[in-house]
Write a protein that holds these residues in place. Sequence first.
Motif, short mmCIF file in Angstrom:
data_model
loop_
_atom_site.label_atom_id
_atom_site.label_comp_id
_atom_site.label_asym_id
_atom_site.label_seq_id
_atom_site.Cartn_x
_atom_site.Cartn_y
_atom_site.Cartn_z
N ILE A 15 -8.19 5.33 -4.15
CA ILE A 15 -9.41 5.97 -3.66
C ILE A 15 -9.15 6.63 -2.30
O ILE A 15 -9.61 7.76 -2.04
CB ILE A 15 -10.56 4.95 -3.57
CG1 ILE A 15 -10.99 4.52 -4.97
CG2 ILE A 15 -11.75 5.53 -2.80
CD1 ILE A 15 -11.99 3.37 -5.00
N GLU A 16 -8.41 5.95 -1.43
CA GLU A 16 -8.09 6.53 -0.13
C GLU A 16 -7.29 7.82 -0.29
O GLU A 16 -7.56 8.83 0.37
CB GLU A 16 -7.31 5.51 0.71
CG GLU A 16 -8.12 4.30 1.13
CD GLU A 16 -7.24 3.18 1.68
OE1 GLU A 16 -6.01 3.40 1.83
OE2 GLU A 16 -7.77 2.07 1.93
N GLN A 35 -6.84 -4.75 -7.16
CA GLN A 35 -7.88 -4.34 -6.22
C GLN A 35 -7.27 -3.51 -5.09
O GLN A 35 -7.84 -2.48 -4.67
CB GLN A 35 -8.61 -5.54 -5.65
CG GLN A 35 -9.80 -5.17 -4.77
CD GLN A 35 -10.84 -4.36 -5.53
OE1 GLN A 35 -11.40 -4.83 -6.53
NE2 GLN A 35 -11.11 -3.13 -5.08
N LEU A 36 -6.10 -3.95 -4.59
CA LEU A 36 -5.40 -3.14 -3.59
C LEU A 36 -5.05 -1.78 -4.17
O LEU A 36 -5.23 -0.74 -3.52
CB LEU A 36 -4.14 -3.85 -3.11
CG LEU A 36 -3.25 -3.02 -2.18
CD1 LEU A 36 -3.94 -2.80 -0.84
CD2 LEU A 36 -1.88 -3.67 -1.99
N ALA A 82 -8.68 -4.55 -11.74
CA ALA A 82 -9.21 -4.95 -10.44
C ALA A 82 -10.29 -6.02 -10.53
O ALA A 82 -10.61 -6.65 -9.52
CB ALA A 82 -9.76 -3.73 -9.71
N ARG A 84 -6.54 -0.07 -6.50
CA ARG A 84 -7.73 0.78 -6.60
C ARG A 84 -8.15 1.28 -5.23
O ARG A 84 -8.50 2.46 -5.07
CB ARG A 84 -8.87 0.03 -7.28
CG ARG A 84 -10.12 0.88 -7.47
CD ARG A 84 -11.17 0.21 -8.32
NE ARG A 84 -10.77 0.03 -9.71
CZ ARG A 84 -11.62 -0.02 -10.73
NH1 ARG A 84 -12.93 0.13 -10.52
NH2 ARG A 84 -11.19 -0.21 -11.96
N ASP A 85 -8.14 0.41 -4.24
CA ASP A 85 -8.54 0.80 -2.89
C ASP A 85 -7.67 1.94 -2.35
O ASP A 85 -8.17 2.92 -1.78
CB ASP A 85 -8.45 -0.40 -1.93
CG ASP A 85 -9.48 -1.47 -2.24
OD1 ASP A 85 -10.44 -1.20 -3.00
OD2 ASP A 85 -9.31 -2.61 -1.74
N GLU A 125 0.79 -1.21 0.00
CA GLU A 125 0.00 0.00 0.00
C GLU A 125 0.83 1.27 0.00
O GLU A 125 0.43 2.29 -0.56
CB GLU A 125 -0.96 0.00 1.19
CG GLU A 125 -0.30 -0.11 2.54
CD GLU A 125 -1.34 -0.17 3.66
OE1 GLU A 125 -2.33 0.60 3.60
OE2 GLU A 125 -1.17 -0.99 4.57
#
Length: 347
Positions: A201-202, A194-195, A187, A197-198, A160
């Motif tokens: 967004i954060e 997927q990580l 994703a 994209r998450d 991350e």
Amino acid sequence: MALIAILAGDGIGPEVTAEARRVLDALDLDLHFEEGLVGGVAYRATGHPLPAATLDLARRADAVLFGAVGDPSCDGLERALRPEQAILGLRKELGLFANLRPAMLFAGLEDASALRPEVAGAIDLVIVRELTGDVYFGDKGRRTGADGLREGYDLMRYDEAEVARIARVGFETARRRRSRLCSVDKANVLETSQLWRDVVIEISAEYPGVALSHMYVDNAAMQLVRNPGQFDVIVTGNLFGDILSDQASMCAGSIGMLPSASLDTGSKGMYEPIHGSAPDIAGQGRANPCAAILSAAMMLRHSLHLNDAADRIDGAVAAAIAGGARTGDLGGAMSTRAMGDAVLAKL
């Protein structure tokens, strides 16, 4: 005085970096240049594509102006000794994690694009590519499967922190332009994406003024040829960015026109044309030096903060193209040197 390391490398690298150097010299800036061996030419001279002396020079320099690496005669070497490993080594050792690749169509090159002129004319985007993760740097190897068949594997991975770091570069780049960021991933099938994209967004919460969208990489490839004008800034991973940026270059007319910057968390950067070593035309004076010249402009802007000088170079290239200067890749017959002369005349 700023120290600039010139790593010309293989193939057409020496020819195009020589023209970039001529343009920088013409600006009469307070620059000092030192040259180093890299790639196949370095392997033949020292037994390694990234000799210790070259790495030391790159570390000492304020910026690196890079040509190209790649030599078919080295294809049989073990992977760690192939010329291309020099780029990966420099990125890793210098902490160059963010690659900026602008793509725009210069006025006069509409017919050079594979797209219809009205579509190609709308291209004005930047691809922000992560450089030190993904399958290029993940665990890799060969093995024998349970059925006795040979397998090759390359691990795609990001943590991350790596995603957040490159996402911020994407948002900052978009904020300086038209405030639109498209994050490209896969994703729907990849957990790594997927990580990605998450986390993007954060991070978007830190940039309320930038409009964020998401696109799967296969759709992004299609949209780049269908409607490239919809993009402002694209942020994506190492593998997807490698592919999409080359695609964008042909949409913009020629891979010989696109520069790039590979940046660390500060002002250190390595600047290179994206076209590669092109061994089939090396030494023939047929290479387009514009991408190398524009890479020098990016170096002045991002590492040395000489924006006026960078603008002069960009303007000179645009004026030369608008005036009809063309190398073979653009449908003309000018030599590498003659194209450099044309840019210098406009400078």
